[in-house]
Write a protein that holds these residues in place. Structure first.
Motif, PDB file in Angstrom:
ATOM      1  N   GLY A 281       0.810  -1.210   0.000  1.00  0.00           N
ATOM      2  CA  GLY A 281       0.000   0.000   0.000  1.00  0.00           C
ATOM      3  C   GLY A 281       0.846   1.263   0.000  1.00  0.00           C
ATOM      4  O   GLY A 281       0.572   2.210  -0.749  1.00  0.00           O
ATOM      5  N   MET A 282       1.891   1.271   0.816  1.00  0.00           N
ATOM      6  CA  MET A 282       2.777   2.432   0.863  1.00  0.00           C
ATOM      7  C   MET A 282       3.568   2.576  -0.442  1.00  0.00           C
ATOM      8  O   MET A 282       3.844   3.687  -0.893  1.00  0.00           O
ATOM      9  CB  MET A 282       3.739   2.314   2.050  1.00  0.00           C
ATOM     10  CG  MET A 282       3.052   2.382   3.412  1.00  0.00           C
ATOM     11  SD  MET A 282       2.166   3.956   3.698  1.00  0.00           S
ATOM     12  CE  MET A 282       0.479   3.478   3.281  1.00  0.00           C
ATOM     13  N   ALA A 283       3.918   1.435  -1.063  1.00  0.00           N
ATOM     14  CA  ALA A 283       4.631   1.483  -2.343  1.00  0.00           C
ATOM     15  C   ALA A 283       3.742   2.068  -3.438  1.00  0.00           C
ATOM     16  O   ALA A 283       4.188   2.900  -4.239  1.00  0.00           O
ATOM     17  CB  ALA A 283       5.096   0.081  -2.726  1.00  0.00           C
TER      18      ALA A 283
ATOM     19  N   GLY B 161     -11.173  -5.041   5.024  1.00  0.00           N
ATOM     20  CA  GLY B 161     -10.421  -4.855   6.267  1.00  0.00           C
ATOM     21  C   GLY B 161      -9.054  -4.249   6.031  1.00  0.00           C
ATOM     22  O   GLY B 161      -8.623  -3.344   6.763  1.00  0.00           O
ATOM     23  N   THR B 162      -8.363  -4.718   4.991  1.00  0.00           N
ATOM     24  CA  THR B 162      -7.022  -4.204   4.709  1.00  0.00           C
ATOM     25  C   THR B 162      -7.082  -2.801   4.122  1.00  0.00           C
ATOM     26  O   THR B 162      -6.198  -1.965   4.396  1.00  0.00           O
ATOM     27  CB  THR B 162      -6.273  -5.151   3.772  1.00  0.00           C
ATOM     28  OG1 THR B 162      -6.419  -6.496   4.216  1.00  0.00           O
ATOM     29  CG2 THR B 162      -4.793  -4.803   3.737  1.00  0.00           C
TER      30      THR B 162
ATOM     31  N   PHE C 225     -13.061 -13.272   0.598  1.00  0.00           N
ATOM     32  CA  PHE C 225     -12.070 -12.445  -0.098  1.00  0.00           C
ATOM     33  C   PHE C 225     -12.419 -10.963   0.056  1.00  0.00           C
ATOM     34  O   PHE C 225     -11.553 -10.130   0.365  1.00  0.00           O
ATOM     35  CB  PHE C 225     -12.021 -12.830  -1.575  1.00  0.00           C
ATOM     36  CG  PHE C 225     -10.907 -12.177  -2.348  1.00  0.00           C
ATOM     37  CD1 PHE C 225      -9.647 -12.753  -2.395  1.00  0.00           C
ATOM     38  CD2 PHE C 225     -11.115 -10.992  -3.035  1.00  0.00           C
ATOM     39  CE1 PHE C 225      -8.614 -12.159  -3.110  1.00  0.00           C
ATOM     40  CE2 PHE C 225     -10.086 -10.383  -3.749  1.00  0.00           C
ATOM     41  CZ  PHE C 225      -8.837 -10.975  -3.786  1.00  0.00           C
ATOM     42  N   LEU C 226     -13.708 -10.633  -0.114  1.00  0.00           N
ATOM     43  CA  LEU C 226     -14.145  -9.249   0.015  1.00  0.00           C
ATOM     44  C   LEU C 226     -13.912  -8.721   1.429  1.00  0.00           C
ATOM     45  O   LEU C 226     -13.515  -7.560   1.609  1.00  0.00           O
ATOM     46  CB  LEU C 226     -15.623  -9.132  -0.359  1.00  0.00           C
ATOM     47  CG  LEU C 226     -16.222  -7.723  -0.395  1.00  0.00           C
ATOM     48  CD1 LEU C 226     -15.482  -6.833  -1.403  1.00  0.00           C
ATOM     49  CD2 LEU C 226     -17.712  -7.787  -0.726  1.00  0.00           C
TER      50      LEU C 226
ATOM     51  N   GLY D  44      -6.588  -5.349  -1.278  1.00  0.00           N
ATOM     52  CA  GLY D  44      -7.137  -4.237  -0.498  1.00  0.00           C
ATOM     53  C   GLY D  44      -6.125  -3.139  -0.256  1.00  0.00           C
ATOM     54  O   GLY D  44      -6.445  -1.945  -0.331  1.00  0.00           O
ATOM     55  N   ALA D  45      -4.878  -3.534   0.014  1.00  0.00           N
ATOM     56  CA  ALA D  45      -3.827  -2.551   0.267  1.00  0.00           C
ATOM     57  C   ALA D  45      -3.471  -1.777  -0.997  1.00  0.00           C
ATOM     58  O   ALA D  45      -3.226  -0.562  -0.941  1.00  0.00           O
ATOM     59  CB  ALA D  45      -2.591  -3.255   0.812  1.00  0.00           C
TER      60      ALA D  45
END
Length: 242
Positions: free
Chosen positions: A73-75, A142-143, A136-137, A229-230
């Motif tokens: 996510g940060m990438a 959550g992420t 999966f959803l 998610g991320a």
């Protein structure tokens, strides 16, 4: 990068030791915490995140992501992917070590516990209702919340200088606590591929008495779901300019 990877390795090991440790404490037979319930597990995981983050920082990783999904996510949000693969290897390796330490700590209790599914739950996640798409959803949502809310905690829009000194890890722990309490009951909220993959690998080779396999058919949900998610959250953060 070597020092940063070492920090991610040790921090993730502490995360899993304390996080999977609270699950084992609550579920394994003849543990004094047996039956303590979901609130204890959610709180234990929140505290595990706090001290995993502090340990990662102290051991050389100022990022202290201890989560491949968060790293991704940060990438995505920054456009810099140089840390993703080195951190991924360090985080998954640390998670395996943390899971082995859980096994050692509760050594007499594995044979006292006959339910093979309970043993697997002490290492990796399992859905309350098995439905691949819905599960999966849940991991994606959550992420997504984990990444955007953590980015908000450190956003200059919230505070120009970021959270007060040393407060950040505690706030992230509270965030994980909130996710567990509000969203965790569907899948066990992996929200971290290393948290599920590393211990699942450990479960596959550790002597635990009765085992029914390591649940690899379900593994894509807590591994790929958090990454998806991320990535979506990282894109959101980049577009909104947190």
């Amino acid at each position: 990068m070597g020092a940063r990877c070492f920090g991610e390795f040790v921090g993730t090991a502490v995360l899993i030791l304390l996080g999977d440790g609270v699950v084992a404490n609550v579920l394994l037979k003849r543990s004094k915490a047996e039956g303590a319930g979901w609130l204890a597990i959610a709180a234990g995981w929140a505290f595990a995140v706090v001290f995993g983050v502090f340990t990662a920082i102290a051991c050389g990783s100022p990022d202290a992501y201890i989560n491949p999904a968060f790293t991704l996510g940060m990438a995505v949000s920054s456009g810099d992917f140089s840390k993703f693969w080195p951190f991924l290897v360090a985080q998954v390796s640390g998670a395996i070590v943390g899971a082995v330490l859980v096994w050692l700590h509760f050594l007499p209790h594995w044979r006292q516990t006959e339910d093979a599914d309970v043993k697997l739950l002490c290492f990796s996640t399992m859905p309350a209702i098995r439905n691949f798409g819905a599960n999966f959803l849940s991991e994606v949502i959550g992420t997504f919340v984990l990444v955007i809310a953590a980015a908000a905690i450190f956003s200059k829009r919230v505070a120009m200088s970021g959270p007060a000194a040393d407060l950040g890890p505690y706030l992230v722990g509270v965030l994980v606590w909130a996710i567990g309490l509000s969203l965790g009951g569907t899948t066990g909220y992996a929200i971290n591929p290393a948290r599920d993959l590393g211990p699942r690998i450990a479960h596959s080779f550790l002597p635990l008495g009765k085992k029914n396999g390591s649940g690899w058919s379900y593994a894509p949900v807590p591994i790929v779901g958090p990454l998806a998610g991320a990535a979506l959250a990282g894109l959101f953060v980049r577009l909104v300019h947190f």
